[in-house]
Design a protein around this motif. Structure first.
Motif, short mmCIF file in Angstrom:
data_model
loop_
_atom_site.label_atom_id
_atom_site.label_comp_id
_atom_site.label_asym_id
_atom_site.label_seq_id
_atom_site.Cartn_x
_atom_site.Cartn_y
_atom_site.Cartn_z
N MET A 125 0.82 -1.21 0.00
CA MET A 125 0.00 0.00 0.00
C MET A 125 0.86 1.27 0.00
O MET A 125 0.53 2.25 -0.66
CB MET A 125 -0.93 0.02 1.22
N ILE A 126 1.95 1.25 0.73
CA ILE A 126 2.84 2.42 0.78
C ILE A 126 3.50 2.64 -0.59
O ILE A 126 3.53 3.76 -1.11
CB ILE A 126 3.91 2.24 1.88
N VAL A 127 4.00 1.56 -1.21
CA VAL A 127 4.67 1.69 -2.50
C VAL A 127 3.70 2.13 -3.59
O VAL A 127 4.05 2.94 -4.45
CB VAL A 127 5.36 0.35 -2.87
N SER A 128 2.47 1.64 -3.54
CA SER A 128 1.49 1.98 -4.58
C SER A 128 0.90 3.38 -4.39
O SER A 128 0.20 3.87 -5.26
CB SER A 128 0.36 0.95 -4.60
N GLY A 129 1.18 4.02 -3.26
CA GLY A 129 0.66 5.36 -3.02
C GLY A 129 -0.69 5.40 -2.35
O GLY A 129 -1.26 6.47 -2.17
#
Length: 142
Positions: A125-129
């Motif tokens: 979730m963090i990497v995908s924004g």
């Protein structure tokens, strides 16, 4: 007339210089200990009920050895701890379809939920924004 809280003072501060730090202290509410304990116990009870509702087989498997030990003694618990896996291992090759339907696929789904999906959800979730870091803590959609 409303009482002014310490956190309300920040809205009255106007700074014309950009390097001036504005100190904001949020209002601190004193909560009685009994209220905190009651809320904590209610959340604990809700979590236990939710776990029992969502995972009845896993909860039964976790509690059964203790119930057998208290009821029949530790020797019977050891016998059952050896008999049940042996029964499952003999069931798997004889009736593969029913074993997979009743034990195999639910166990695989639970394993994937706990080890694969839930474990890697936050970094994805963090990497995908879709998630954010706020005050050093990652927040993600449920």
């Amino acid at each position: 007339m409303l009482r002014r809280l310490p956190g309300d003072e920040a809205r009255n501060l106007v700074s014309t210089t950009p390097d001036t730090a504005v100190v904001f202290r949020p209002a601190v509410m004193q909560t009685p200990a009994i209220v905190t304990i009651v809320i904590w116990l209610a959340r604990l009870l809700r979590g236990l009920i939710r776990t029992l509702w969502r995972h009845p087989i896993a909860c039964t498997a976790a509690v059964s050895p203790a119930v057998v030990t208290l009821t029949y003694g530790w020797r019977m618990a050891v016998v059952l701890a050896g008999f049940l896996p042996a029964m499952g291992l003999s069931w798997a090759p004889l009736e593969r379809d029913s074993f997979l339907r009743v034990i195999g696929w639910p166990l695989l789904a639970w394993w994937r939920l706990v080890w694969v999906y839930r474990r890697h959800w936050q970094p994805v979730m963090i990497v995908s924004g879709l998630g954010r870091h706020l005050r050093g803590r990652a927040t993600c959609p449920a």
